[in-house]
Design a protein around this motif. Structure first.
Motif, PDB file in Angstrom:
ATOM      1  N   ALA A  62       6.154   0.379  11.269  1.00 51.52           N
ATOM      2  CA  ALA A  62       6.461  -0.932  10.677  1.00 51.52           C
ATOM      3  C   ALA A  62       5.196  -1.597  10.141  1.00 51.52           C
ATOM      4  O   ALA A  62       5.219  -2.226   9.080  1.00 51.52           O
ATOM      5  N   VAL A  63       4.085  -1.434  10.852  1.00 48.56           N
ATOM      6  CA  VAL A  63       2.809  -1.991  10.386  1.00 48.56           C
ATOM      7  C   VAL A  63       2.396  -1.331   9.077  1.00 48.56           C
ATOM      8  O   VAL A  63       1.994  -2.000   8.127  1.00 48.56           O
ATOM      9  N   VAL A  64       2.519  -0.019   9.022  1.00 47.70           N
ATOM     10  CA  VAL A  64       2.156   0.700   7.801  1.00 47.70           C
ATOM     11  C   VAL A  64       3.097   0.308   6.659  1.00 47.70           C
ATOM     12  O   VAL A  64       2.657   0.083   5.536  1.00 47.70           O
ATOM     13  N   ALA A  65       4.390   0.200   6.949  1.00 54.19           N
ATOM     14  CA  ALA A  65       5.358  -0.171   5.908  1.00 54.19           C
ATOM     15  C   ALA A  65       5.042  -1.549   5.333  1.00 54.19           C
ATOM     16  O   ALA A  65       5.172  -1.769   4.134  1.00 54.19           O
ATOM     17  N   ALA A  66       4.617  -2.468   6.167  1.00 56.23           N
ATOM     18  CA  ALA A  66       4.314  -3.835   5.709  1.00 56.23           C
ATOM     19  C   ALA A  66       2.905  -3.950   5.149  1.00 56.23           C
ATOM     20  O   ALA A  66       2.550  -4.991   4.595  1.00 56.23           O
ATOM     21  N   GLY A  67       2.110  -2.889   5.251  1.00 59.26           N
ATOM     22  CA  GLY A  67       0.708  -2.962   4.869  1.00 59.26           C
ATOM     23  C   GLY A  67       0.422  -2.718   3.411  1.00 59.26           C
ATOM     24  O   GLY A  67      -0.728  -2.584   3.036  1.00 59.26           O
ATOM     25  N   GLY A  68       1.428  -2.668   2.594  1.00 59.98           N
ATOM     26  CA  GLY A  68       1.214  -2.449   1.173  1.00 59.98           C
ATOM     27  C   GLY A  68       0.668  -3.689   0.498  1.00 59.98           C
ATOM     28  O   GLY A  68       0.397  -4.699   1.146  1.00 59.98           O
ATOM     29  N   PRO A  69       0.519  -3.608  -0.799  1.00 56.30           N
ATOM     30  CA  PRO A  69       0.052  -4.788  -1.534  1.00 56.30           C
ATOM     31  C   PRO A  69       0.954  -5.982  -1.238  1.00 56.30           C
ATOM     32  O   PRO A  69       2.169  -5.845  -1.138  1.00 56.30           O
ATOM     33  N   ARG A  70       0.352  -7.138  -1.080  1.00 61.90           N
ATOM     34  CA  ARG A  70       1.103  -8.343  -0.710  1.00 61.90           C
ATOM     35  C   ARG A  70       2.290  -8.605  -1.639  1.00 61.90           C
ATOM     36  O   ARG A  70       3.346  -9.007  -1.198  1.00 61.90           O
TER      37      ARG A  70
ATOM     38  N   ALA B  26       9.333  -5.265  -0.536  1.00 59.18           N
ATOM     39  CA  ALA B  26       9.997  -4.072  -1.066  1.00 59.18           C
ATOM     40  C   ALA B  26       9.708  -2.852  -0.208  1.00 59.18           C
ATOM     41  O   ALA B  26      10.608  -2.047   0.062  1.00 59.18           O
ATOM     42  N   THR B  27       8.462  -2.694   0.248  1.00 58.81           N
ATOM     43  CA  THR B  27       8.149  -1.515   1.043  1.00 58.81           C
ATOM     44  C   THR B  27       8.800  -1.574   2.424  1.00 58.81           C
ATOM     45  O   THR B  27       9.237  -0.544   2.942  1.00 58.81           O
ATOM     46  N   VAL B  28       8.905  -2.771   2.999  1.00 54.98           N
ATOM     47  CA  VAL B  28       9.605  -2.899   4.280  1.00 54.98           C
ATOM     48  C   VAL B  28      11.089  -2.599   4.078  1.00 54.98           C
ATOM     49  O   VAL B  28      11.721  -1.953   4.921  1.00 54.98           O
ATOM     50  N   ALA B  29      11.648  -3.027   2.963  1.00 54.13           N
ATOM     51  CA  ALA B  29      13.051  -2.739   2.668  1.00 54.13           C
ATOM     52  C   ALA B  29      13.271  -1.238   2.504  1.00 54.13           C
ATOM     53  O   ALA B  29      14.249  -0.688   3.006  1.00 54.13           O
ATOM     54  N   ILE B  30      12.352  -0.562   1.839  1.00 54.60           N
ATOM     55  CA  ILE B  30      12.456   0.891   1.677  1.00 54.60           C
ATOM     56  C   ILE B  30      12.357   1.582   3.031  1.00 54.60           C
ATOM     57  O   ILE B  30      13.097   2.523   3.317  1.00 54.60           O
ATOM     58  N   PHE B  31      11.469   1.088   3.887  1.00 51.16           N
ATOM     59  CA  PHE B  31      11.352   1.606   5.255  1.00 51.16           C
ATOM     60  C   PHE B  31      12.694   1.478   5.978  1.00 51.16           C
ATOM     61  O   PHE B  31      13.188   2.439   6.587  1.00 51.16           O
ATOM     62  N   SER B  32      13.313   0.317   5.887  1.00 48.84           N
ATOM     63  CA  SER B  32      14.596   0.076   6.555  1.00 48.84           C
ATOM     64  C   SER B  32      15.704   0.938   5.975  1.00 48.84           C
ATOM     65  O   SER B  32      16.520   1.501   6.720  1.00 48.84           O
TER      66      SER B  32
END
Length: 190
Positions: free
Chosen positions: A119-127, A132-138
């Motif tokens: 989850a940390v890595v998923a949220a660690g993308g460009p601000r 979007a990256t957290v949504a893709i993770f989910s």
């Protein structure tokens, strides 16, 4: 001249790992009716198995979150997938109820170890893209959850509970993919 290897963004890799973790964990519901018959389990025993995988995979996450903050997140991401996949693969070949409970509990620890650093890595993308990256993770996790019962259900028709033996190769594929990609990621060197 050295060619530079194209890397999949780490945020998307954590989503692929989420697919693999949920693919393994969500095989159990399809197996419950077979386990009831083949092992003579009661509904209470099946409920206990469901409790063990849910509680083990959630209540221990703070411990693994703490540990992954202090150690290499990449290792938690990669090896938790292999761990969970290995133990979930054993579910279909075990014939002892108590051993089944232990194996499911061990598999749930792989899931618990995966989720905090992923989850940390998923949220660690460009601000500007973190939502979007957290949504893709989910979504990847939800796809793994949805596809698993379908695949295992189709395989159960021909192999019975041994259908779970498909889980370790899937986990190994994603483990190796993430390992090969994440070890080269500058963001994952800590």
């Amino acid at each position: 001249m050295e060619t530079k290897r194209k890397l999949i963004p780490a945020q998307y890799l954590s989503g692929l790992g989420h697919f693999a973790i949920e693919f393994g964990n969500n095989a159990l519901p399809v197996l419950y009716p077979l386990l009831i018959v083949s092992m003579g389990l009661s509904y209470a025993q099946v409920g206990a198995i469901a409790f063990v995988i849910s509680a083990g995979g959630t209540l221990t996450q703070p411990v693994f979150g703490y540990l992954s903050d202090r150690w290499n997140k990449r290792n938690f991401l990669v090896f938790s997938i292999a761990w969970a996949g290995f133990f979930m693969g054993l579910v279909g070949v075990i014939r002892s109820y108590w051993l089944l409970v232990v194996v499911v509990g061990l598999a749930s620890l792989g899931s618990a170890a995966f989720h905090p650093p992923a989850a940390v890595v998923a949220a660690g993308g460009p601000r500007k893209n973190s939502g979007a990256t957290v949504a893709i993770f989910s979504v990847n996790g939800a796809l793994g959850s949805a596809i698993s019962p379908l695949v295992i259900g189709l395989l159960v028709a021909g192999t019975g509970t041994k259908a779970t033996l498909v889980i370790p190769p899937v986990a190994l594929f994603f483990t190796l993919l993430l390992y090969s990609q994440l070890r080269a990621h500058p963001a994952m060197q800590a």
